[in-house]
Design a protein around this motif. Structure first.
Motif, PDB file in Angstrom:
ATOM      1  N   ARG A   1       0.831  -1.201   0.000  1.00 33.94           N
ATOM      2  CA  ARG A   1       0.000   0.000   0.000  1.00 33.94           C
ATOM      3  C   ARG A   1       0.870   1.257   0.000  1.00 33.94           C
ATOM      4  O   ARG A   1       0.547   2.260  -0.647  1.00 33.94           O
ATOM      5  CB  ARG A   1      -0.929  -0.008   1.217  1.00 33.94           C
ATOM      6  N   ALA A   2       1.971   1.227   0.751  1.00 25.88           N
ATOM      7  CA  ALA A   2       2.859   2.389   0.822  1.00 25.88           C
ATOM      8  C   ALA A   2       3.433   2.702  -0.555  1.00 25.88           C
ATOM      9  O   ALA A   2       3.506   3.869  -0.964  1.00 25.88           O
ATOM     10  CB  ALA A   2       3.976   2.142   1.825  1.00 25.88           C
ATOM     11  N   PHE A   3       3.827   1.659  -1.273  1.00 24.25           N
ATOM     12  CA  PHE A   3       4.374   1.869  -2.620  1.00 24.25           C
ATOM     13  C   PHE A   3       3.297   2.407  -3.563  1.00 24.25           C
ATOM     14  O   PHE A   3       3.568   3.279  -4.400  1.00 24.25           O
ATOM     15  CB  PHE A   3       4.945   0.565  -3.174  1.00 24.25           C
ATOM     16  N   GLU A   4       2.068   1.897  -3.412  1.00 26.32           N
ATOM     17  CA  GLU A   4       0.969   2.356  -4.263  1.00 26.32           C
ATOM     18  C   GLU A   4       0.696   3.847  -4.038  1.00 26.32           C
ATOM     19  O   GLU A   4       0.388   4.589  -4.977  1.00 26.32           O
ATOM     20  CB  GLU A   4      -0.289   1.537  -3.980  1.00 26.32           C
ATOM     21  N   VAL A   5       0.809   4.290  -2.803  1.00 27.34           N
ATOM     22  CA  VAL A   5       0.594   5.715  -2.494  1.00 27.34           C
ATOM     23  C   VAL A   5       1.652   6.567  -3.191  1.00 27.34           C
ATOM     24  O   VAL A   5       1.341   7.578  -3.837  1.00 27.34           O
ATOM     25  CB  VAL A   5       0.635   5.954  -0.971  1.00 27.34           C
ATOM     26  N   LEU A   6       2.910   6.165  -3.073  1.00 27.78           N
ATOM     27  CA  LEU A   6       3.995   6.907  -3.730  1.00 27.78           C
ATOM     28  C   LEU A   6       3.802   6.926  -5.242  1.00 27.78           C
ATOM     29  O   LEU A   6       3.978   7.969  -5.894  1.00 27.78           O
ATOM     30  CB  LEU A   6       5.343   6.278  -3.386  1.00 27.78           C
ATOM     31  N   LYS A   7       3.450   5.792  -5.781  1.00 31.50           N
ATOM     32  CA  LYS A   7       3.271   5.695  -7.230  1.00 31.50           C
ATOM     33  C   LYS A   7       2.126   6.572  -7.704  1.00 31.50           C
ATOM     34  O   LYS A   7       2.223   7.235  -8.749  1.00 31.50           O
ATOM     35  CB  LYS A   7       3.013   4.233  -7.615  1.00 31.50           C
ATOM     36  N   ARG A   8       1.019   6.606  -6.938  1.00 30.42           N
ATOM     37  CA  ARG A   8      -0.126   7.419  -7.316  1.00 30.42           C
ATOM     38  C   ARG A   8       0.231   8.902  -7.322  1.00 30.42           C
ATOM     39  O   ARG A   8      -0.130   9.639  -8.245  1.00 30.42           O
ATOM     40  CB  ARG A   8      -1.294   7.165  -6.366  1.00 30.42           C
ATOM     41  N   TYR A   9       0.962   9.344  -6.286  1.00 30.56           N
ATOM     42  CA  TYR A   9       1.401  10.746  -6.239  1.00 30.56           C
ATOM     43  C   TYR A   9       2.351  11.067  -7.383  1.00 30.56           C
ATOM     44  O   TYR A   9       2.311  12.150  -7.955  1.00 30.56           O
ATOM     45  CB  TYR A   9       2.062  11.040  -4.896  1.00 30.56           C
ATOM     46  N   SER A  10       3.198  10.123  -7.720  1.00 38.10           N
ATOM     47  CA  SER A  10       4.150  10.315  -8.819  1.00 38.10           C
ATOM     48  C   SER A  10       3.422  10.508 -10.140  1.00 38.10           C
ATOM     49  O   SER A  10       3.722  11.432 -10.903  1.00 38.10           O
ATOM     50  CB  SER A  10       5.094   9.107  -8.905  1.00 38.10           C
TER      51      SER A  10
END
Length: 229
Positions: free
Chosen positions: A196-205
């Protein structure tokens, strides 16, 4: 020009180039060796950046930068011709050249240069750099000099490609470390698992059209996710 001593010297050069590691250090070594091997007045290497714009990386004389800036600004000159045609370009007498703007001739002769040899450096199957050698007199370069420049260009191409790859790998490692740290901050603050943490970063990116490592770096620096545009 005797080739037996040169063969030994080129072998030593190949080893030294691969020991240097960095792109700039590698290019600078190529320029210094070229000046000695061909006994020319000046030497330089220009690399093509990711935007396909030539960038001067190493010069034996900083004054040569004007030669390249003129060509880059005008979009014409032997440097760009060498890159476009991916062929060795030998200029026996600059003063009689008519292929490029007269201003180029004036600048080159004003720098005390009367002949030049431009050799493309092939990286990943295309010309992405140019090794340039300059002489003070017309016809400064003979067939042996051209042959030596060819050999040096091959060594330089392999060494620069290797240095670029190592630099790219190092950047990738740094990026992974940054992303890992940013994920750790999100996991601790919001009680997320790693996915989930990676998905959050990816979404913001993606949403802000920014590189993932840049988003991660900002989160690490500010302890906040970047503001959405």
């Amino acid at each position: 020009m005797p080739f037996d001593p040169l063969a030994e010297t080129f072998g030593r050069l190949a080893t030294e180039l691969f020991d240097l590691g960095g792109v700039e250090e590698t290019v600078d070594a190529v320029v210094q060796f070229a000046r000695q091997a061909v006994r020319c007045k000046h030497a330089s290497v220009v690399l093509i950046t990711h935007g396909r714009r030539p960038e001067v990386v190493a010069l034996t004389d900083p004054g040569l930068a004007d030669l390249y800036q003129l060509q880059i600004a005008a979009g014409a000159g032997p440097l760009l011709t060498t890159i476009e045609h991916e062929e060795v370009l030998l200029i026996t007498d600059v003063a009689t050249e008519t292929r490029w703007p007269a201003q180029w001739v004036e600048v080159v002769t004003g720098a005390g240069i009367r002949s030049a040899l431009h050799v493309p450096l092939m990286l990943a199957g295309r010309a992405q750099a140019v090794l340039s050698l300059y002489g003070e007199q017309p016809d400064s370069f003979d067939d042996d000099d051209v042959a030596v420049a060819h050999i040096l260009a091959r060594h330089a191409s392999v060494a620069i490609a290797s240095a670029r790859h190592e630099a790219s790998m190092a950047q990738a490692v740094d990026a992974r470390k940054l992303v890992g740290q940013a994920m750790g901050i999100l996991m601790e603050r919001y009680d997320l698992d790693s996915t989930r943490a990676f998905e959050v970063l990816k979404r913001y990116s993606q949403h802000n059209n920014r590189k993932l490592r840049d988003v991660a770096q900002e989160l690490i620096n500010t302890r906040r996710l970047p503001h959405s545009d």
